[in-house]
Design a protein around this motif. Structure first.
Motif, short mmCIF file in Angstrom:
data_model
loop_
_atom_site.label_atom_id
_atom_site.label_comp_id
_atom_site.label_asym_id
_atom_site.label_seq_id
_atom_site.Cartn_x
_atom_site.Cartn_y
_atom_site.Cartn_z
N ASN A 131 0.85 -1.19 0.00
CA ASN A 131 0.00 0.00 0.00
C ASN A 131 0.88 1.24 0.00
O ASN A 131 1.76 1.38 0.84
N THR A 132 0.62 2.14 -0.94
CA THR A 132 1.42 3.36 -1.03
C THR A 132 0.60 4.47 -1.68
O THR A 132 -0.60 4.31 -1.90
N ASP A 166 6.11 6.24 1.15
CA ASP A 166 4.87 5.86 1.84
C ASP A 166 4.57 4.36 1.80
O ASP A 166 3.56 3.92 2.35
N LYS A 224 3.98 0.68 2.45
CA LYS A 224 3.80 -0.24 3.57
C LYS A 224 3.67 -1.64 2.99
O LYS A 224 2.76 -1.90 2.19
N THR A 279 3.42 -5.80 3.41
CA THR A 279 3.05 -6.94 4.25
C THR A 279 3.21 -8.21 3.45
O THR A 279 2.67 -8.31 2.34
N GLU A 322 13.49 -4.99 6.81
CA GLU A 322 13.08 -3.71 7.39
C GLU A 322 13.79 -3.47 8.72
O GLU A 322 14.13 -2.33 9.05
#
Length: 233
Positions: free
Chosen positions: A99-100, A108, A110, A112, A121
């Motif tokens: 998700n960005t 931005d 993220k 998963t 990370e």
């Protein structure tokens, strides 16, 4: 008999058509209305596109790839995007969700998905502190040079050298402490490839059997052997 053969062929064809890909990447890019999203990987030292999706109003983005072992992939908006414009992520078999936003595509993001991504990370967070300190020292060095303060300049340069040594040692320790993750040989190959051979050897010898048999495990072993062969000549 013919009917049975036909049923078997139909069943096999149906099974093949419904076979799930090794890797599925589901992405959401807030603000993107039109454009093309690319999924890329390194093959034989070359960055290649393995899948792409044309976005035209729909927010559903799904890309696929084959995957033998955990590996780093890249999500890009432009076919010729630079390294700074690509989202880097460590993928394993299964689904990775990204998700960005269009405005801050990389910053931005993220991600998963895999355990390897979590480990990567963790390493990047560790290195962010070192990189922040390095930027402070570069700024201080620039000021010292501008002011003609050779003593301070030499001091800051020495601190930068010490910081780089610290980065190498911390990367070695991180890799050894995560020897059961494919992130370990990946870091050896990308972050400290020009380190002393004994450090690379130590990481290589610490790897678990599964990681040794992975893409980056094999590449690290081959890399070390090439270095040793060159040193002998």
């Amino acid at each position: 008999m013919k009917n049975i053969t036909l049923i078997l062929i139909t069943f096999l064809a149906f099974s093949c058509s419904n076979e799930q890909p090794d890797l599925i990447v589901r992405a959401s890019i807030k603000g993107l209305k039109k454009g093309t999203v690319f999924l890329k990987r390194i093959q034989d030292t070359t960055l290649v596109t393995v899948d792409s999706v044309v976005v035209n109003g729909s927010s559903q983005i799904e890309l696929e790839s084959d995957l033998e072992s955990p590996e780093v992939f890249y999500l890009a908006l432009d076919k010729n995007s630079s390294e700074e414009d690509r989202i880097t992520f460590f993928a394993d078999k299964g689904v990775t969700i990204i998700n960005t936003t269009l405005k801050n595509f990389v910053f931005d993001a993220k991600i998963t998905g895999s355990e390897q991504q979590k480990t990567l990370e963790e390493y990047l967070l560790l290195m962010s502190r070192i990189n922040s300190r390095r930027l402070d020292l570069i700024k201080a060095s620039f000021e010292a040079q501008k002011n003609g303060d050779s003593s301070a300049l030499k001091n800051y340069e020495q601190k930068q050298n010490n910081l780089m040594k610290s980065k190498y040692l911390q990367t070695v320790n991180f890799a050894i402490n995560h020897s059961d993750s494919e992130v370990a040989p990946y870091l050896a190959l990308t972050e400290i490839y020009n380190a002393r051979i004994k450090f690379l050897d130590t990481i290589n010898n610490s790897l678990s059997p599964n990681v040794k048999a992975s893409k980056y495990g094999k590449e690290l072993d081959a890399f070390i052997k090439r270095i040793k062969a060159n040193e002998e000549h």
